[in-house]
Design a protein around this motif. Structure first.
Motif, short mmCIF file in Angstrom:
data_model
loop_
_atom_site.label_atom_id
_atom_site.label_comp_id
_atom_site.label_asym_id
_atom_site.label_seq_id
_atom_site.Cartn_x
_atom_site.Cartn_y
_atom_site.Cartn_z
N SER A 227 -2.95 0.96 -8.98
CA SER A 227 -3.63 1.87 -8.36
C SER A 227 -2.80 2.59 -7.25
O SER A 227 -2.96 3.86 -6.96
CB SER A 227 -5.24 1.60 -7.92
OG SER A 227 -4.99 0.83 -6.93
N HIS A 228 -2.14 1.71 -6.55
CA HIS A 228 -0.98 2.25 -5.49
C HIS A 228 0.19 2.71 -5.98
O HIS A 228 0.82 3.65 -5.27
CB HIS A 228 -0.68 1.20 -4.54
CG HIS A 228 -2.04 0.38 -3.87
ND1 HIS A 228 -2.13 -0.66 -3.30
CD2 HIS A 228 -3.26 0.95 -3.82
CE1 HIS A 228 -3.10 -0.92 -2.69
NE2 HIS A 228 -3.77 0.09 -2.85
N LEU A 229 0.70 2.34 -7.08
CA LEU A 229 2.25 2.83 -7.47
C LEU A 229 2.26 4.65 -7.52
O LEU A 229 3.32 4.95 -7.11
CB LEU A 229 2.32 2.34 -8.78
CG LEU A 229 2.35 0.86 -8.92
CD1 LEU A 229 3.11 0.46 -10.43
CD2 LEU A 229 3.16 0.23 -7.95
N LYS B 95 -3.75 5.19 3.26
CA LYS B 95 -3.47 3.96 4.29
C LYS B 95 -2.44 4.28 5.49
O LYS B 95 -2.46 3.71 6.38
CB LYS B 95 -3.74 2.78 3.59
CG LYS B 95 -4.92 2.61 2.90
CD LYS B 95 -6.12 2.41 3.62
CE LYS B 95 -7.52 2.14 3.02
NZ LYS B 95 -7.99 3.10 2.01
N CYS B 96 -1.42 4.94 4.77
CA CYS B 96 -0.20 4.94 5.52
C CYS B 96 0.25 3.84 6.26
O CYS B 96 0.35 3.77 7.66
CB CYS B 96 -0.39 6.32 6.66
SG CYS B 96 -0.97 7.86 5.73
N THR C 36 6.30 0.63 0.53
CA THR C 36 7.43 0.54 -0.64
C THR C 36 7.52 -0.70 -1.03
O THR C 36 7.65 -1.80 -0.21
CB THR C 36 8.75 1.07 -0.35
OG1 THR C 36 9.48 0.47 0.54
CG2 THR C 36 8.41 2.68 0.11
N ASN C 37 7.89 -1.00 -2.32
CA ASN C 37 8.09 -2.49 -2.78
C ASN C 37 9.27 -3.01 -2.21
O ASN C 37 9.62 -4.12 -2.12
CB ASN C 37 7.63 -2.46 -4.24
CG ASN C 37 6.09 -2.43 -4.62
OD1 ASN C 37 5.49 -3.24 -4.30
ND2 ASN C 37 5.92 -1.25 -5.12
N ARG C 38 10.17 -2.17 -1.99
CA ARG C 38 11.67 -2.34 -1.84
C ARG C 38 11.28 -3.19 -0.38
O ARG C 38 11.93 -4.25 -0.14
CB ARG C 38 12.64 -1.30 -1.72
CG ARG C 38 13.84 -1.45 -1.21
CD ARG C 38 14.73 -0.37 -0.57
NE ARG C 38 13.90 0.30 0.33
CZ ARG C 38 13.90 -0.07 1.54
NH1 ARG C 38 14.59 -1.13 1.91
NH2 ARG C 38 13.21 0.56 2.36
N PHE D 265 0.86 -1.02 0.04
CA PHE D 265 -0.19 0.18 0.00
C PHE D 265 0.89 1.26 0.02
O PHE D 265 2.18 1.17 -0.23
CB PHE D 265 -0.81 -0.05 1.26
CG PHE D 265 -2.14 -0.73 0.87
CD1 PHE D 265 -3.47 -0.01 0.92
CD2 PHE D 265 -2.00 -2.31 0.74
CE1 PHE D 265 -4.67 -0.62 0.80
CE2 PHE D 265 -3.43 -2.85 0.67
CZ PHE D 265 -4.54 -2.29 0.66
N ASP D 266 0.41 2.30 0.36
CA ASP D 266 1.23 3.73 0.36
C ASP D 266 1.45 3.78 1.88
O ASP D 266 0.72 3.16 2.75
CB ASP D 266 0.24 4.72 -0.05
CG ASP D 266 -0.89 5.28 1.07
OD1 ASP D 266 -0.83 5.98 2.12
OD2 ASP D 266 -1.98 4.47 0.92
N ASP D 267 2.56 4.49 2.06
CA ASP D 267 2.88 4.73 3.55
C ASP D 267 2.85 6.03 4.18
O ASP D 267 3.30 6.44 5.27
CB ASP D 267 4.38 4.37 3.63
CG ASP D 267 5.50 4.89 2.85
OD1 ASP D 267 5.13 5.88 2.33
OD2 ASP D 267 6.45 4.39 2.80
#
Length: 307
Positions: free
Chosen positions: A196-198, A165-166, A171-173, A159-161
């Motif tokens: 949609s999250h990128l 949603k935080c 991050t994908n890393r 998700f997003d950080d």
């Protein structure tokens, strides 16, 4: 691409996003699922918890009779229940694990082969390393529980950080760092990447997919609005691709599909077609499940046609 997109993938849909009322786990969910199951465009469907056992059995019968591949979305359980799998409070983390074990039980009742979920909230920087270790431990517990009952596969959605949603895994890393650790105990564990999250993650398709190529086991395609915080669709709301302020449409879906082909997630005539699922929901006046789903189908077909 000359071949049918269905030769490469099972096209899926997140039912509880297309019909948001289903997120509560209440109501006539089987009838709603049946309307989507009747559309042969879809090979797969993602459902979430269904509180009433009789209604849950009816949902299971619908998807079974339709011959659909089923996934279970634990995301509503986490978000609506404010569950935290990486909480430093032992009781809070234990409660989250128990709630998701209940979700795993329902996933088996519904005939699901995959269980999607997300991390807890992103803590202060000085607590993130500990939170990451706690999250890994929680996932291993869930993975062992799932394995004790069958072959359900876990898939953590990134998700997003910092936007909506935080989440800790934003991050994908970092998701890959977690996956490497979890796979020491749960080899089948994988990651779910959502187009949609990128934009909220600040990552390009190439960055996200090249990073997660080793671990991706599920893909979502959808849209988001991030440039206008005053817009009702701002954040992780998954508006229709037709939204005038959306970040994703045919060009971005085409790029995502190309990226999935490049990393080998999609390939011609695979032994088992991987899932690419829509995650869109009706938001504005005049929008309905039917209209946003029809829009998504048109976008996917055009993106595939112009690859």
């Amino acid at each position: 691409m000359k071949e049918s997109l269905h030769d490469y993938m099972k096209v899926g849909i997140v039912h509880f996003m297309a019909d948001p009322a289903a997120m509560t786990g209440e109501g006539e969910i089987a009838a709603s699922v049946a309307r989507i199951a009747a559309d042969e465009f879809f090979d797969a469907i993602e459902v979430t918890h269904v509180k009433d056992p009789a209604e849950r059995a009816a949902v299971a019968e619908v998807v079974s009779s339709a011959g659909m591949t089923v996934g279970f979305g634990g995301q509503p359980l986490i978000l609506r229940g404010k569950l935290n799998l990486n909480s430093t409070d032992d009781a809070e983390r234990a409660a989250a694990i128990e709630a998701l074990k209940g979700g795993i039980d329902q996933a088996y009742e519904l005939g699901a082969g995959k269980f999607g979920f997300l991390s807890g909230p992103n803590p202060p920087a000085d607590q993130r390393e500990r939170a990451l270790g706690l999250l890994a431990d929680s996932i291993v517990q869930l993975g062992r529980y799932a394995a004790s009952k069958g072959d359900l596969t876990l898939s953590l959605e990134t998700f997003d950080d910092s936007t909506d949603k935080c989440a800790l895994i934003g991050t994908n890393r970092l998701a890959c760092e977690l996956a490497r650790e979890v796979r020491k105990a749960i080899p089948s564990f994988g990651l779910m990447v959502d187009l949609s999250h990128l934009p909220m993650q600040g990552e390009t398709v190439h960055q996200a997919l090249s990073e997660t190529a080793e671990f991706i086991n599920h893909a979502h395609i959808g849209n988001c609005v991030i440039r206008d915080p005053s817009d009702p669709a701002y954040g992780d709301k998954h508006p229709a691709f037709s939204h005038p302020k959306g970040e994703n449409n045919v060009p971005q879906v085409r790029e995502f599909l190309r990226g999935l082909l490049d990393i080998g997630y999609l390939r011609p005539d695979p032994a088992e077609r991987p899932i690419v699922a829509f995650e869109v929901q009706p938001l504005g006046a005049g929008e309905s499940t039917q209209t946003v789903v029809a829009d998504a189908k048109r976008v996917l077909r055009e993106a595939w046609r112009t690859l």
